[in-house]
Design a protein around this motif. Structure first.
Motif, PDB file in Angstrom:
ATOM      1  N   UNK A  41       0.713  -1.203   0.091  1.00 21.38           N
ATOM      2  CA  UNK A  41      -0.014  -0.044   0.182  1.00 21.38           C
ATOM      3  C   UNK A  41       0.855   1.144  -0.207  1.00 21.38           C
ATOM      4  N   UNK A  42       2.090   1.206   0.573  1.00 20.67           N
ATOM      5  CA  UNK A  42       3.051   2.394   0.743  1.00 20.67           C
ATOM      6  C   UNK A  42       3.886   2.311  -0.846  1.00 20.67           C
ATOM      7  N   UNK A  43       3.608   1.415  -1.642  1.00 17.46           N
ATOM      8  CA  UNK A  43       4.621   1.565  -2.855  1.00 17.46           C
ATOM      9  C   UNK A  43       5.956   0.875  -2.443  1.00 17.46           C
ATOM     10  N   UNK A  44       6.153   0.165  -1.535  1.00 19.22           N
ATOM     11  CA  UNK A  44       7.583  -0.213  -1.122  1.00 19.22           C
ATOM     12  C   UNK A  44       7.741  -1.569  -1.587  1.00 19.22           C
ATOM     13  N   UNK A  45       8.862  -2.074  -2.675  1.00 26.01           N
ATOM     14  CA  UNK A  45       9.133  -3.393  -3.143  1.00 26.01           C
ATOM     15  C   UNK A  45       9.428  -4.104  -2.049  1.00 26.01           C
ATOM     16  N   UNK A  46       9.194  -5.498  -2.072  1.00 21.07           N
ATOM     17  CA  UNK A  46       9.427  -6.325  -0.913  1.00 21.07           C
ATOM     18  C   UNK A  46       9.973  -7.687  -1.417  1.00 21.07           C
ATOM     19  N   UNK A  47      10.564  -8.313  -0.682  1.00 20.81           N
ATOM     20  CA  UNK A  47      10.957  -9.790  -1.066  1.00 20.81           C
ATOM     21  C   UNK A  47      10.336 -10.766  -0.242  1.00 20.81           C
ATOM     22  N   UNK A  48       9.257 -11.489  -0.765  1.00 20.30           N
ATOM     23  CA  UNK A  48       8.207 -12.131   0.006  1.00 20.30           C
ATOM     24  C   UNK A  48       8.804 -13.606   0.150  1.00 20.30           C
ATOM     25  N   UNK A  49       9.754 -13.905   0.926  1.00 21.49           N
ATOM     26  CA  UNK A  49      10.267 -15.287   0.931  1.00 21.49           C
ATOM     27  C   UNK A  49       9.470 -16.244   1.696  1.00 21.49           C
ATOM     28  N   UNK A  50       8.425 -15.788   2.632  1.00 22.46           N
ATOM     29  CA  UNK A  50       7.463 -16.640   3.420  1.00 22.46           C
ATOM     30  C   UNK A  50       6.537 -17.206   2.336  1.00 22.46           C
ATOM     31  N   UNK A  51       6.259 -16.497   1.257  1.00 22.37           N
ATOM     32  CA  UNK A  51       5.435 -17.193   0.348  1.00 22.37           C
ATOM     33  C   UNK A  51       6.130 -18.117  -0.767  1.00 22.37           C
ATOM     34  N   UNK A  52       7.278 -17.601  -0.777  1.00 22.00           N
ATOM     35  CA  UNK A  52       8.076 -18.788  -1.485  1.00 22.00           C
ATOM     36  C   UNK A  52       8.144 -19.926  -0.645  1.00 22.00           C
ATOM     37  N   UNK A  53       8.410 -20.005   0.714  1.00 26.00           N
ATOM     38  CA  UNK A  53       8.484 -21.200   1.408  1.00 26.00           C
ATOM     39  C   UNK A  53       6.903 -21.841   1.560  1.00 26.00           C
ATOM     40  N   UNK A  54       5.911 -21.461   1.207  1.00 24.39           N
ATOM     41  CA  UNK A  54       4.570 -21.735   0.975  1.00 24.39           C
ATOM     42  C   UNK A  54       4.457 -22.677  -0.142  1.00 24.39           C
ATOM     43  N   UNK A  55       5.032 -22.016  -1.155  1.00 28.73           N
ATOM     44  CA  UNK A  55       4.776 -22.271  -2.731  1.00 28.73           C
ATOM     45  C   UNK A  55       5.763 -23.499  -2.640  1.00 28.73           C
ATOM     46  N   UNK A  56       6.860 -23.589  -1.997  1.00 24.37           N
ATOM     47  CA  UNK A  56       7.797 -25.006  -2.134  1.00 24.37           C
ATOM     48  C   UNK A  56       7.051 -26.238  -1.269  1.00 24.37           C
ATOM     49  N   UNK A  57       6.428 -25.846  -0.182  1.00 28.75           N
ATOM     50  CA  UNK A  57       5.734 -26.894   0.226  1.00 28.75           C
ATOM     51  C   UNK A  57       4.592 -27.532  -0.353  1.00 28.75           C
ATOM     52  N   UNK A  58       3.784 -26.565  -1.055  1.00 31.29           N
ATOM     53  CA  UNK A  58       2.882 -27.005  -2.118  1.00 31.29           C
ATOM     54  C   UNK A  58       3.311 -27.716  -3.008  1.00 31.29           C
ATOM     55  N   UNK A  59       4.404 -27.564  -3.615  1.00 28.27           N
ATOM     56  CA  UNK A  59       5.056 -28.221  -4.811  1.00 28.27           C
ATOM     57  C   UNK A  59       5.504 -29.470  -4.102  1.00 28.27           C
TER      58      UNK A  59
END
Length: 145
Positions: free
Chosen positions: A72-90
């Motif tokens: 919302x503030x327009x700041x770029x982020x690295x979302x490594x938690x979502x990556x962990x969730x995606x790896x577990x999904x895979x």
């Protein structure tokens, strides 16, 4: 050309592929929900009340409590938690597909063995056609089968 396309689409393997993709997409949604809603909350609780969906690193200035606040503030982020969730999904989807393929292969049974088309020449041990009367390698006469 339209008729050829219809023939191509209506082949059994194309229809099977389409059904597999639709079922796979639905299965992936279920597994995604399982990981994010059932599996990760207890894991996060065991690791000190960590919400993996909100693990991120801000690439700009400022500190934000959630990814949504940073976006919302327009700041770029690295979302490594979502990556962990995606790896577990895979891993879960891959394991489920492995189990399905393993059981389908077990149900199919072994591939049928094709009838032999050659035999061994008694004189030179070369492979010759079953109906051959003379070996093409050593020219000795052999009885046809």
């Amino acid at each position: 050309m339209l008729g050829e396309f219809k023939t191509f689409i209506m082949r059994g393997n194309m229809v099977d592929l389409a059904v597999g993709i639709v079922i796979g997409a639905a299965f992936t949604t279920v597994v995604g929900s399982f990981v994010s809603d059932i599996l990760m909350p207890p894991v996060g609780l065991l690791l000190g009340k960590v919400d993996f969906a909100n693990l991120f690193v801000t690439l700009g200035s400022g500190s934000f409590p959630t990814i949504a606040a940073a976006k919302a503030a327009g700041v770029p982020t690295l979302n490594y938690g979502l990556l962990i969730n995606s790896i577990i999904n895979l891993v879960i989807v891959g394991f489920a597909v492995f189990l399905v393929v393993k059981n389908v292969n077990r149900l199919r049974g072994p591939e049928p063995v094709a009838a032999p088309t050659t035999r061994e020449c008694p004189a030179c041990t070369s492979q010759i056609p079953l109906r051959a009367r003379r070996c093409p390698h050593c020219t000795s006469e052999v009885a046809p089968r």
